[in-house]
Write a protein that holds these residues in place. Structure first.
Motif, PDB file in Angstrom:
ATOM      1  N   PHE A  95      59.521  50.737  30.353  1.00  0.00           N
ATOM      2  CA  PHE A  95      59.249  52.041  29.739  1.00  0.00           C
ATOM      3  C   PHE A  95      60.206  52.289  28.571  1.00  0.00           C
ATOM      4  O   PHE A  95      59.794  52.733  27.496  1.00  0.00           O
ATOM      5  N   ASN A  96      61.481  51.974  28.747  1.00  0.00           N
ATOM      6  CA  ASN A  96      62.460  52.136  27.665  1.00  0.00           C
ATOM      7  C   ASN A  96      62.109  51.235  26.478  1.00  0.00           C
ATOM      8  O   ASN A  96      62.266  51.638  25.328  1.00  0.00           O
ATOM      9  N   TYR A  97      61.622  50.055  26.764  1.00  0.00           N
ATOM     10  CA  TYR A  97      61.188  49.142  25.697  1.00  0.00           C
ATOM     11  C   TYR A  97      60.067  49.799  24.889  1.00  0.00           C
ATOM     12  O   TYR A  97      60.094  49.826  23.667  1.00  0.00           O
ATOM     13  N   VAL A  98      59.070  50.344  25.590  1.00  0.00           N
ATOM     14  CA  VAL A  98      57.934  50.998  24.926  1.00  0.00           C
ATOM     15  C   VAL A  98      58.407  52.179  24.086  1.00  0.00           C
ATOM     16  O   VAL A  98      58.012  52.344  22.931  1.00  0.00           O
TER      17      VAL A  98
ATOM     18  N   THR B 146      57.191  60.561  36.304  1.00  0.00           N
ATOM     19  CA  THR B 146      57.378  59.792  37.529  1.00  0.00           C
ATOM     20  C   THR B 146      57.281  58.308  37.209  1.00  0.00           C
ATOM     21  O   THR B 146      56.825  57.916  36.124  1.00  0.00           O
ATOM     22  N   THR B 147      57.654  57.487  38.147  1.00  0.00           N
ATOM     23  CA  THR B 147      57.553  56.042  37.971  1.00  0.00           C
ATOM     24  C   THR B 147      56.102  55.638  37.732  1.00  0.00           C
ATOM     25  O   THR B 147      55.822  54.768  36.901  1.00  0.00           O
ATOM     26  N   ASP B 148      55.156  56.293  38.420  1.00  0.00           N
ATOM     27  CA  ASP B 148      53.736  55.968  38.234  1.00  0.00           C
ATOM     28  C   ASP B 148      53.264  56.297  36.816  1.00  0.00           C
ATOM     29  O   ASP B 148      52.498  55.540  36.218  1.00  0.00           O
ATOM     30  N   VAL B 149      53.715  57.420  36.265  1.00  0.00           N
ATOM     31  CA  VAL B 149      53.343  57.796  34.902  1.00  0.00           C
ATOM     32  C   VAL B 149      53.946  56.790  33.919  1.00  0.00           C
ATOM     33  O   VAL B 149      53.276  56.341  32.981  1.00  0.00           O
TER      34      VAL B 149
ATOM     35  N   VAL C 101      53.359  52.036  30.260  1.00  0.00           N
ATOM     36  CA  VAL C 101      53.684  50.628  29.995  1.00  0.00           C
ATOM     37  C   VAL C 101      52.417  49.779  30.031  1.00  0.00           C
ATOM     38  O   VAL C 101      52.211  48.912  29.174  1.00  0.00           O
ATOM     39  N   GLU C 102      51.540  50.021  31.004  1.00  0.00           N
ATOM     40  CA  GLU C 102      50.308  49.252  31.108  1.00  0.00           C
ATOM     41  C   GLU C 102      49.402  49.482  29.895  1.00  0.00           C
ATOM     42  O   GLU C 102      48.766  48.549  29.397  1.00  0.00           O
ATOM     43  N   MET C 103      49.361  50.711  29.397  1.00  0.00           N
ATOM     44  CA  MET C 103      48.573  50.999  28.192  1.00  0.00           C
ATOM     45  C   MET C 103      49.175  50.266  26.985  1.00  0.00           C
ATOM     46  O   MET C 103      48.451  49.734  26.155  1.00  0.00           O
ATOM     47  N   TYR C 104      50.499  50.238  26.923  1.00  0.00           N
ATOM     48  CA  TYR C 104      51.186  49.505  25.854  1.00  0.00           C
ATOM     49  C   TYR C 104      50.830  48.018  25.938  1.00  0.00           C
ATOM     50  O   TYR C 104      50.531  47.384  24.923  1.00  0.00           O
ATOM     51  N   GLU C 105      50.877  47.465  27.142  1.00  0.00           N
ATOM     52  CA  GLU C 105      50.564  46.052  27.327  1.00  0.00           C
ATOM     53  C   GLU C 105      49.138  45.747  26.858  1.00  0.00           C
ATOM     54  O   GLU C 105      48.905  44.740  26.180  1.00  0.00           O
ATOM     55  N   LYS C 106      48.203  46.619  27.193  1.00  0.00           N
ATOM     56  CA  LYS C 106      46.813  46.400  26.772  1.00  0.00           C
ATOM     57  C   LYS C 106      46.658  46.522  25.266  1.00  0.00           C
ATOM     58  O   LYS C 106      45.929  45.765  24.646  1.00  0.00           O
ATOM     59  N   ALA C 107      47.362  47.475  24.675  1.00  0.00           N
ATOM     60  CA  ALA C 107      47.230  47.707  23.233  1.00  0.00           C
ATOM     61  C   ALA C 107      47.889  46.606  22.408  1.00  0.00           C
ATOM     62  O   ALA C 107      47.415  46.266  21.331  1.00  0.00           O
TER      63      ALA C 107
ATOM     64  N   GLY D 167      49.060  43.435  23.801  1.00  0.00           N
ATOM     65  CA  GLY D 167      48.941  42.082  24.347  1.00  0.00           C
ATOM     66  C   GLY D 167      50.269  41.531  24.826  1.00  0.00           C
ATOM     67  O   GLY D 167      50.377  40.372  25.193  1.00  0.00           O
ATOM     68  N   LYS D 168      51.309  42.350  24.846  1.00  0.00           N
ATOM     69  CA  LYS D 168      52.648  41.931  25.282  1.00  0.00           C
ATOM     70  C   LYS D 168      52.829  42.288  26.738  1.00  0.00           C
ATOM     71  O   LYS D 168      52.590  43.412  27.138  1.00  0.00           O
ATOM     72  N   LYS D 169      53.228  41.339  27.566  1.00  0.00           N
ATOM     73  CA  LYS D 169      53.429  41.555  28.998  1.00  0.00           C
ATOM     74  C   LYS D 169      54.876  41.965  29.250  1.00  0.00           C
ATOM     75  O   LYS D 169      55.787  41.226  28.927  1.00  0.00           O
ATOM     76  N   LEU D 170      55.058  43.150  29.814  1.00  0.00           N
ATOM     77  CA  LEU D 170      56.398  43.646  30.098  1.00  0.00           C
ATOM     78  C   LEU D 170      56.703  43.694  31.587  1.00  0.00           C
ATOM     79  O   LEU D 170      57.858  43.540  31.984  1.00  0.00           O
ATOM     80  N   LEU D 171      55.693  43.950  32.382  1.00  0.00           N
ATOM     81  CA  LEU D 171      55.908  44.053  33.824  1.00  0.00           C
ATOM     82  C   LEU D 171      55.530  42.741  34.506  1.00  0.00           C
ATOM     83  O   LEU D 171      54.453  42.209  34.261  1.00  0.00           O
ATOM     84  N   PRO D 172      56.415  42.232  35.354  1.00  0.00           N
ATOM     85  CA  PRO D 172      56.149  40.955  36.019  1.00  0.00           C
ATOM     86  C   PRO D 172      55.140  41.119  37.159  1.00  0.00           C
ATOM     87  O   PRO D 172      54.841  42.223  37.592  1.00  0.00           O
ATOM     88  N   GLY D 173      54.616  39.979  37.600  1.00  0.00           N
ATOM     89  CA  GLY D 173      53.812  39.967  38.807  1.00  0.00           C
ATOM     90  C   GLY D 173      52.358  40.339  38.647  1.00  0.00           C
ATOM     91  O   GLY D 173      51.653  40.496  39.620  1.00  0.00           O
ATOM     92  N   ARG D 174      51.902  40.498  37.426  1.00  0.00           N
ATOM     93  CA  ARG D 174      50.489  40.824  37.211  1.00  0.00           C
ATOM     94  C   ARG D 174      49.954  39.902  36.135  1.00  0.00           C
ATOM     95  O   ARG D 174      50.650  39.526  35.225  1.00  0.00           O
ATOM     96  N   SER D 175      48.709  39.573  36.257  1.00  0.00           N
ATOM     97  CA  SER D 175      48.118  38.768  35.177  1.00  0.00           C
ATOM     98  C   SER D 175      47.668  39.687  34.064  1.00  0.00           C
ATOM     99  O   SER D 175      47.383  40.853  34.283  1.00  0.00           O
ATOM    100  N   GLU D 176      47.585  39.129  32.859  1.00  0.00           N
ATOM    101  CA  GLU D 176      47.219  39.955  31.689  1.00  0.00           C
ATOM    102  C   GLU D 176      45.740  40.209  31.651  1.00  0.00           C
ATOM    103  O   GLU D 176      44.934  39.473  32.065  1.00  0.00           O
TER     104      GLU D 176
END
Length: 132
Positions: A87-90, A107-110, A115-121, A123-132
């Motif tokens: 989140f701080n990176y974003v 909250t952590t969920d928000v 972060v997930e919206m940033y990743e989709k926009a 294409g950069k993966k920031l959170l581990p453990g999920r496929s793009e």
């Protein structure tokens, strides 16, 4: 320090940025950045790393590890800590503005959603453990 100096220089060159470009985008002085790249200064502290990471399009964790602040075998961060770092990176990415004007308690969920919206926009993966 020379290893970090070369690493940080390669990151800048990969982004096709001059030292002046990086100074302007981060608010870190040109001369300080030049001294870091020349290996004449120690790697900057985490506060400066937070400003450099989005400009160089790497995670804060990658920069901290390259600077020797984190060890490879260091215990994993909690899920909440990973979300907070991402989140701080974003929030520090000067090129990204969607979802960064929120008010009130986040909250952590928000934060994870942003972060997930940033990743989709981007294409950069920031959170581990999920496929793009």
């Amino acid at each position: 320090m020379p290893d970090f100096a070369g690493y940080i220089r390669q990151l800048r060159q990969k982004q096709r940025l001059s030292l002046r470009d990086v100074a302007q985008k981060t608010g870190i002085s040109y001369s300080y950045l030049a001294q870091i790249e020349q290996g004449r200064r120690n790697p900057p502290g985490p506060d400066f790393m937070k400003r450099l990471a989005p400009v160089y399009q790497v995670t804060l964790k990658d920069l901290l590890r390259a600077a020797g602040y984190l060890e490879e075998n260091e215990p994993s961060l909690s899920d909440e800590q990973e979300v907070e770092m991402a989140f701080n990176y974003v929030m520090n990415d000067p090129r990204y503005h969607s979802g960064t004007r929120m008010t009130g308690e986040l909250t952590t969920d928000v934060k994870r959603f942003i972060v997930e919206m940033y990743e989709k926009a981007t294409g950069k993966k920031l959170l581990p453990g999920r496929s793009e």
